[in-house]
Design a protein around this motif. Structure first.
Motif, PDB file in Angstrom:
ATOM      1  N   VAL A  76     -22.296  10.766  12.479  1.00 49.99           N
ATOM      2  CA  VAL A  76     -21.701  11.511  11.435  1.00 49.99           C
ATOM      3  C   VAL A  76     -20.220  11.215  11.597  1.00 49.99           C
ATOM      4  O   VAL A  76     -19.481  11.599  12.553  1.00 49.99           O
ATOM      5  N   VAL A  77     -19.524  11.200  10.320  1.00 51.11           N
ATOM      6  CA  VAL A  77     -18.206  11.059  10.047  1.00 51.11           C
ATOM      7  C   VAL A  77     -17.751  12.467   9.462  1.00 51.11           C
ATOM      8  O   VAL A  77     -18.311  12.822   8.236  1.00 51.11           O
ATOM      9  N   VAL A  78     -17.104  13.601   9.905  1.00 52.82           N
ATOM     10  CA  VAL A  78     -16.786  14.600   9.438  1.00 52.82           C
ATOM     11  C   VAL A  78     -15.076  14.427   9.005  1.00 52.82           C
ATOM     12  O   VAL A  78     -14.209  14.392   9.781  1.00 52.82           O
ATOM     13  N   ALA A  79     -15.010  14.813   7.606  1.00 53.89           N
ATOM     14  CA  ALA A  79     -13.709  14.674   6.943  1.00 53.89           C
ATOM     15  C   ALA A  79     -13.067  16.142   7.127  1.00 53.89           C
ATOM     16  O   ALA A  79     -13.693  17.068   6.656  1.00 53.89           O
ATOM     17  N   TRP A  80     -11.919  16.119   7.613  1.00 55.27           N
ATOM     18  CA  TRP A  80     -11.306  17.495   7.595  1.00 55.27           C
ATOM     19  C   TRP A  80     -10.219  17.771   6.820  1.00 55.27           C
ATOM     20  O   TRP A  80      -9.095  17.309   6.932  1.00 55.27           O
ATOM     21  N   MET A  81     -10.615  18.545   5.804  1.00 56.68           N
ATOM     22  CA  MET A  81      -9.636  18.559   4.524  1.00 56.68           C
ATOM     23  C   MET A  81      -9.431  17.470   3.737  1.00 56.68           C
ATOM     24  O   MET A  81      -9.575  16.323   3.856  1.00 56.68           O
ATOM     25  N   ASP A 117     -22.491  13.853   2.294  1.00 61.06           N
ATOM     26  CA  ASP A 117     -23.915  14.358   2.453  1.00 61.06           C
ATOM     27  C   ASP A 117     -24.064  15.719   2.825  1.00 61.06           C
ATOM     28  O   ASP A 117     -25.128  16.347   2.260  1.00 61.06           O
ATOM     29  N   LEU A 118     -23.153  16.275   3.192  1.00 67.42           N
ATOM     30  CA  LEU A 118     -23.352  17.750   3.579  1.00 67.42           C
ATOM     31  C   LEU A 118     -21.807  18.119   3.687  1.00 67.42           C
ATOM     32  O   LEU A 118     -20.897  17.615   4.312  1.00 67.42           O
ATOM     33  N   LEU A 119     -21.585  19.622   3.346  1.00 66.27           N
ATOM     34  CA  LEU A 119     -20.488  20.201   3.461  1.00 66.27           C
ATOM     35  C   LEU A 119     -20.721  21.631   4.468  1.00 66.27           C
ATOM     36  O   LEU A 119     -21.803  22.133   4.149  1.00 66.27           O
ATOM     37  N   PHE A 332     -25.496  21.453  12.539  1.00 62.97           N
ATOM     38  CA  PHE A 332     -24.955  20.810  11.295  1.00 62.97           C
ATOM     39  C   PHE A 332     -24.714  19.132  11.202  1.00 62.97           C
ATOM     40  O   PHE A 332     -25.191  18.523  10.322  1.00 62.97           O
ATOM     41  N   LEU A 333     -24.319  18.909  12.315  1.00 65.71           N
ATOM     42  CA  LEU A 333     -24.296  17.437  12.551  1.00 65.71           C
ATOM     43  C   LEU A 333     -25.824  16.602  12.421  1.00 65.71           C
ATOM     44  O   LEU A 333     -25.854  15.613  11.816  1.00 65.71           O
ATOM     45  N   ALA A 334     -26.466  17.406  13.137  1.00 64.18           N
ATOM     46  CA  ALA A 334     -27.955  16.626  12.995  1.00 64.18           C
ATOM     47  C   ALA A 334     -28.559  16.681  11.723  1.00 64.18           C
ATOM     48  O   ALA A 334     -29.212  15.676  11.223  1.00 64.18           O
ATOM     49  N   ALA A 337     -26.827  14.216   9.591  1.00 64.66           N
ATOM     50  CA  ALA A 337     -27.302  12.551   9.918  1.00 64.66           C
ATOM     51  C   ALA A 337     -28.717  12.442   9.403  1.00 64.66           C
ATOM     52  O   ALA A 337     -28.829  11.150   8.848  1.00 64.66           O
ATOM     53  N   ALA A 338     -29.400  13.511   9.324  1.00 62.85           N
ATOM     54  CA  ALA A 338     -30.842  13.374   8.649  1.00 62.85           C
ATOM     55  C   ALA A 338     -30.562  13.084   7.044  1.00 62.85           C
ATOM     56  O   ALA A 338     -31.690  12.704   6.577  1.00 62.85           O
TER      57      ALA A 338
END
Length: 343
Positions: A76-81, A117-119, A332-334, A337-338
């Motif tokens: 998972v890549v999490v974009a921060w702002m 994919d998810l926020l 959240f990360l799981a 990823a799904a």
């Protein structure tokens, strides 16, 4: 994360990735070049990759980010702002083997998160706002912030005379934080009440001039940016949060953590986090007399202040300490990823 050198969202980013690393998660921080942040992350065991994260003419960061991600091979890549989200989207593309998630700590422009994919949103109020903008609720989660456990900190020295009653306020010196109202409230309080103001920003000169005009003199100490938040809270009688706009208010969580009574305006974040009369006190936004009256009443009732502080500490341990929030981030990360490729 391509944020400013200081700020609440930026500070939480640092706390989170270091805590995730400490808990055994394989995590790679990618940040805009900033020496202080890079040093703190490296000291926490997460040496970051530093990129330019520039404006529209930055033609290098997206490619460099893509190569860095391909080397790390994240789930998972999490974009921060916003800015980081734009570059993360450009680096991801349609065939990337990782999920793309976004983390929001305010009412950001959702166009930056197209393709996620998810926020994650850090308050229930922000979750409701994002959904009201048309974002699918199935791709939206509430994931709160945590603060460091500051209860054992030793008091920092403050530049006040013996017998002074110190209040503490912290944050960027910016109109959103509304420190002018706090200064007007201080001018209505007895002269033994002093204010330590930790932070910096574009309003500093104006605030210093206002303090002089109000005759506050040595009753206000402008401390600049500080990393010893726990020590400042330990040295203070209570924490005051006068913000006009405060999506969450990490500073409130820090006050809870340090077992200090909190007086805050009824901005969105404090209104969600604080149960008025139980874990802290809320006052109307921008009303100096009401703020002064609330502070004075609490100073005159130390037993009530202690009860509020204890209840805030219990709220911190239950919902805003590291362990429960890391568990929420794991879920959240799981989930993200799904959902890879659904954005």
């Amino acid at each position: 994360m391509a944020g400013a050198p200081q700020g609440g969202a930026e500070a939480f980013f640092e706390r989170l990735v270091v805590a995730q690393h400490r808990a055994g998660l394989a995590v790679q921080a990618v940040i805009r070049r900033e020496a202080g942040r890079a040093a703190r992350l490296a000291a926490g065991g997460v040496p970051p990759i530093e990129l330019g994260f520039g404006g529209p003419l930055d033609l290098l960061t997206a490619g460099r980010l893509r190569r860095a991600l391909a080397a790390f091979r994240p789930d998972v890549v999490v974009a921060w702002m916003n800015r980081a989200a734009g570059f993360a989207r450009a680096a991801t593309g349609a065939r990337a083997p990782w999920a793309l998630a976004g983390r929001l700590g305010g009412q950001y422009r959702l166009r930056h998160y197209a393709g996620c994919d998810l926020l994650a949103a850090n308050t229930h109020g922000l979750v409701a706002w994002i959904a009201a903008q048309g974002w699918p609720e199935a791709r939206l989660r509430h994931v709160p912030n945590f603060a460091a456990d500051l209860a054992a900190a030793s008091p920092a020295p403050l530049p006040f005379p013996p017998g002074a009653v110190p209040l503490l306020a912290m944050g960027r010196l910016h109109p959103n934080k509304d420190f002018p109202t706090l200064l007007r409230a201080l001018a209505r309080l007895p002269t033994e009440v002093h204010l330590a103001l930790a932070g910096d920003g574009p309003d500093r000169l104006a605030l210093e001039a206002q303090a002089r005009a109000l005759g506050l003199g040595g009753r206000v100490a402008f401390l600049g940016w500080r990393q010893d938040v726990g020590a400042l809270l330990a040295a203070s009688r209570m924490l005051v949060v006068p913000s006009r706009i405060e999506p969450l208010g990490n500073v409130v969580l820090e006050g809870f953590s340090a077992a200090r009574a909190v007086v805050a305006t009824a901005a969105d974040g404090p209104r969600e986090v604080i149960r008025h009369g139980e874990t802290g006190l809320l006052v109307p936004i921008g009303e100096a007399p009401a703020m002064a009256d609330c502070i004075a009443a609490l100073l005159a009732a130390p037993d009530r202040a202690a009860a509020l502080a204890a209840a805030g500490r219990a709220e911190f341990l239950a919902h805003h300490a590291e362990a429960p929030v890391l568990a929420a981030w794991d879920r959240f990360l799981a989930d993200a990823a799904a959902r890879r490729g659904t954005g």
